[in-house]
Scaffold this active site. Structure first.
Site, PDB file in Angstrom:
ATOM      1  N   ASP A  10     131.715 -41.370 -39.494  1.00 53.69           N
ATOM      2  CA  ASP A  10     130.889 -40.262 -39.023  1.00 53.69           C
ATOM      3  C   ASP A  10     131.811 -39.326 -38.234  1.00 53.69           C
ATOM      4  OD1 ASP A  10     128.574 -38.796 -38.077  1.00 53.69           O
ATOM      5  OD2 ASP A  10     128.926 -39.792 -36.156  1.00 53.69           O
ATOM      6  N   ASP A  12     130.537 -36.211 -35.737  1.00 51.97           N
ATOM      7  CA  ASP A  12     130.057 -35.810 -34.405  1.00 51.97           C
ATOM      8  C   ASP A  12     129.633 -37.024 -33.600  1.00 51.97           C
ATOM      9  OD1 ASP A  12     130.382 -32.991 -34.548  1.00 51.97           O
ATOM     10  OD2 ASP A  12     128.758 -32.970 -36.012  1.00 51.97           O
ATOM     11  N   GLU A  19     129.242 -33.309 -29.975  1.00 53.63           N
ATOM     12  CA  GLU A  19     127.913 -32.755 -29.673  1.00 53.63           C
ATOM     13  C   GLU A  19     127.910 -32.231 -28.233  1.00 53.63           C
ATOM     14  OE1 GLU A  19     125.864 -32.140 -31.842  1.00 53.63           O
ATOM     15  OE2 GLU A  19     125.803 -33.674 -33.386  1.00 53.63           O
ATOM     16  N   GLY A  53     121.397 -31.699 -38.219  1.00 50.33           N
ATOM     17  CA  GLY A  53     121.689 -30.373 -38.763  1.00 50.33           C
ATOM     18  C   GLY A  53     121.423 -29.325 -37.700  1.00 50.33           C
ATOM     19  N   ARG A  57     117.893 -28.110 -36.353  1.00 45.89           N
ATOM     20  CA  ARG A  57     117.616 -28.413 -34.929  1.00 45.89           C
ATOM     21  C   ARG A  57     117.048 -27.183 -34.241  1.00 45.89           C
ATOM     22  NH1 ARG A  57     122.814 -30.688 -33.557  1.00 45.89           N
ATOM     23  NH2 ARG A  57     121.981 -32.418 -34.767  1.00 45.89           N
ATOM     24  N   HIS A  83     123.254 -19.984 -35.980  1.00 51.13           N
ATOM     25  CA  HIS A  83     124.032 -21.120 -36.471  1.00 51.13           C
ATOM     26  C   HIS A  83     125.408 -20.675 -36.960  1.00 51.13           C
ATOM     27  CE1 HIS A  83     124.938 -24.451 -39.423  1.00 51.13           C
ATOM     28  NE2 HIS A  83     124.784 -25.077 -38.277  1.00 51.13           N
ATOM     29  N   THR A 123     129.584 -37.211 -43.053  1.00 54.42           N
ATOM     30  CA  THR A 123     129.000 -36.470 -41.933  1.00 54.42           C
ATOM     31  C   THR A 123     127.948 -35.508 -42.452  1.00 54.42           C
ATOM     32  OG1 THR A 123     129.454 -34.859 -40.167  1.00 54.42           O
ATOM     33  CG2 THR A 123     130.849 -34.733 -42.101  1.00 54.42           C
ATOM     34  N   SER A 126     128.669 -29.228 -40.732  1.00 52.39           N
ATOM     35  CA  SER A 126     129.194 -28.261 -41.701  1.00 52.39           C
ATOM     36  C   SER A 126     130.673 -28.534 -41.974  1.00 52.39           C
ATOM     37  CB  SER A 126     129.060 -26.842 -41.158  1.00 52.39           C
ATOM     38  OG  SER A 126     127.744 -26.585 -40.748  1.00 52.39           O
ATOM     39  N   ASN A 129     133.193 -27.093 -39.540  1.00 51.39           N
ATOM     40  CA  ASN A 129     133.356 -27.789 -38.252  1.00 51.39           C
ATOM     41  C   ASN A 129     134.328 -28.954 -38.388  1.00 51.39           C
ATOM     42  OD1 ASN A 129     131.397 -26.080 -37.220  1.00 51.39           O
ATOM     43  ND2 ASN A 129     129.741 -27.532 -37.590  1.00 51.39           N
TER      44      ASN A 129
HETATM   45  C1  XBP Z   1     125.869 -34.339 -36.658  1.00 52.84           C
HETATM   46  C2  XBP Z   1     124.886 -33.291 -36.919  1.00 52.84           C
HETATM   47  C3  XBP Z   1     125.301 -31.906 -37.030  1.00 52.84           C
HETATM   48  C4  XBP Z   1     125.887 -31.335 -35.758  1.00 52.84           C
HETATM   49  C5  XBP Z   1     126.021 -29.847 -35.804  1.00 52.84           C
HETATM   50  O1  XBP Z   1     126.416 -34.814 -37.795  1.00 52.84           O
HETATM   51  O2  XBP Z   1     123.717 -33.572 -37.000  1.00 52.84           O
HETATM   52  O3  XBP Z   1     124.155 -31.168 -37.363  1.00 52.84           O
HETATM   53  O4  XBP Z   1     125.045 -31.615 -34.665  1.00 52.84           O
HETATM   54  O5  XBP Z   1     126.633 -29.440 -36.959  1.00 52.84           O
HETATM   55  P1  XBP Z   1     127.235 -36.231 -37.855  1.00 52.84           P
HETATM   56  P2  XBP Z   1     125.994 -28.276 -37.858  1.00 52.84           P
HETATM   57  O6  XBP Z   1     126.938 -37.063 -36.633  1.00 52.84           O
HETATM   58  O7  XBP Z   1     126.712 -36.827 -39.133  1.00 52.84           O
HETATM   59  O8  XBP Z   1     128.690 -35.874 -37.928  1.00 52.84           O
HETATM   60  O9  XBP Z   1     125.575 -27.210 -36.922  1.00 52.84           O
HETATM   61  O10 XBP Z   1     127.103 -27.863 -38.764  1.00 52.84           O
HETATM   62  O11 XBP Z   1     124.820 -28.883 -38.585  1.00 52.84           O
HETATM   63 MG    MG Z   2     127.280 -38.763 -35.200  1.00 53.84          MG
END
Ligand code: XBP
Ligand code: MG
Length: 256
Positions: A10, A12, A19, A53, A57, A83, A123, A126, A129
Site C-alpha cells: 500500500d 498512503d 495522509e 479516494g 472523500r 482535487h 494503492t 492517484s 501522487n
Molecule cells: C489512499 C487513498 C487516497 C489518498 C488520496 O490510498 O484513499 O485516496 O487519500 O489520494 P492507499 P487521491 O492507502 O490505498 O494508498 O487524492 O489521489 O485519491
Molecule cells: Mg493506506
C-alpha cells in the site's frame, strides 16, 4: 505452503504518513488557493478516511456542508478542481521533503530486490501522487524496479474493494498465497484480505487504535522487531523477509 514471491505495498500511510503530512495539508492549501472556505482538521480528516479516494472523500464531505453547491454537477466540478489542485500541491509538499518515508520501508524493499521477491504497489491513490513520492526518496527503488504498479486510475472500485490487489496478482501471474500485502488501515486490510492475501499491518497515525483481526502480524513499524503481534523470537533489529516467512509458517489463529 507456496514460497513468498511478492510483497504488495500500500502507499498512503504505509510507505509514508502521507495522509497526515501530505494529503490533508494539501487539501487545505487547495481550499485556500481556490477560495473555498473549508478546512479539514486532523480529527475530521481521520473520520473522512473511511471514504477512499480524495475526490470521493471531498464529495462525501459536501453532503454535510450547508454551503456546498446544490447540484451534483456543480459539486462534481468543484471536487474535480480542488482535487486536481490538491494533487499538484501534494507533489510540491513531497518534493520539498515534508512527507518522509516510514522507517524500515526502504530497507525491506531493498532486501526484496536482493532476494528476488518481487515488489508490487497496490494503492488507490492517484498515479501522480505515487510518482512524486517515489521520485522524492533516493532510498526507494525506482519505478521500473517494481514488477507491478496498480493505482487509483487502474481500478473501477477503490479499497476496501479487493480489485487493486486482484489486479496486481493477475498482472504478476501469482496466486494469493504467493504474496503478502503491507497495509496501514482497516479498509486497506479488508481489501487485501478479500483478495485472499495474508496481510502485515503497520497502522498509520490515524489508525493507531484500530484492531486488525486475522492480520498476518500487526506492529509499530518495519524498522522495529519489538512490539509485533505475534511476537518475533528476536526483539532487536528491523523486520526482514525471514520474519515474514516466520509469520507465514505460524498456524492461522482459530476464530473466537
Ligand atoms: C489512499 C487513498 C487516497 C489518498 C488520496 O490510498 O484513499 O485516496 O487519500 O489520494 P492507499 P487521491 O492507502 O490505498 O494508498 O487524492 O489521489 O485519491
Ligand atoms: Mg493506506
Amino acid at each position: 505452503m507456496a514460497a513468498l514471491a511478492a510483497l504488495l505495498w500500500d502507499v498512503d500511510g504505509t510507505i509514508a504518513e502521507s495522509e497526515r503530512d501530505g494529503h490533508r495539508v494539501a487539501f487545505n492549501l487547495s481550499f485556500e488557493a481556490l477560495g473555498v472556505p473549508w478546512r479539514w482538521d486532523d480529527a475530521h480528516y481521520g473520520d473522512l478516511l473511511r471514504v477512499t479516494g480524495g475526490r470521493e472523500r471531498l464529495l462525501h464531505d459536501m453532503t454535510d456542508r450547508p454551503d456546498a453547491p446544490r447540484s451534483l454537477a456543480e459539486r462534481e466540478a468543484l471536487a474535480a478542481n480542488v482535487h486536481w489542485k490538491k494533487n499538484a500541491l501534494y507533489a510540491d509538499l513531497v518534493r520539498s521533503g515534508c512527507v518522509p518515508l516510514r522507517p524500515g520501508v526502504a530497507a525491506l524493499m531493498a532486501e526484496c530486490l536482493q532476494r528476488g521477491v518481487r515488489l508490487g504497489i497496490a494503492t488507490t491513490t492517484s498515479r501522480s501522487n505515487l510518482a512524486a513520492l517515489l521520485a522524492s526518496a533516493d532510498a526507494l527503488p525506482r519505478p521500473e524496479q517494481f514488477s507491478v504498479i496498480v493505482c487509483g486510475e487502474d481500478v473501477a472500485h477503490k479499497k476496501p474493494h479487493p480489485e487493486a490487489f486482484v489486479h496486481a496478482l493477475a498482472l504478476l501471474a501469482l496466486d494469493a498465497d504467493q504474496a503478502v500485502a503491507i497495509e496501514d488501515s482497516p479498509g486497506g486490510v479488508a481489501a487485501a484480505q478479500a483478495a485472499g492475501i495474508a496481510t502485515l499491518v503497520t497502522p498509520s497515525s490515524y489508525f493507531a487504535e484500530a484492531t486488525f483481526a486475522r492480520a498476518l502480524a500487526v506492529g509499530p513499524g518495519l524498522h522495529l522487531r519489538a512490539g509485533w503481534q505475534p511476537a518475533l523470537p528476536e526483539a532487536t533489529g528491523r523486520v526482514t523477509l525471514d520474519d515474514i516467512e516466520h509469520w507465514r509458517r505460524l498456524p492461522a489463529p482459530t476464530p473466537a
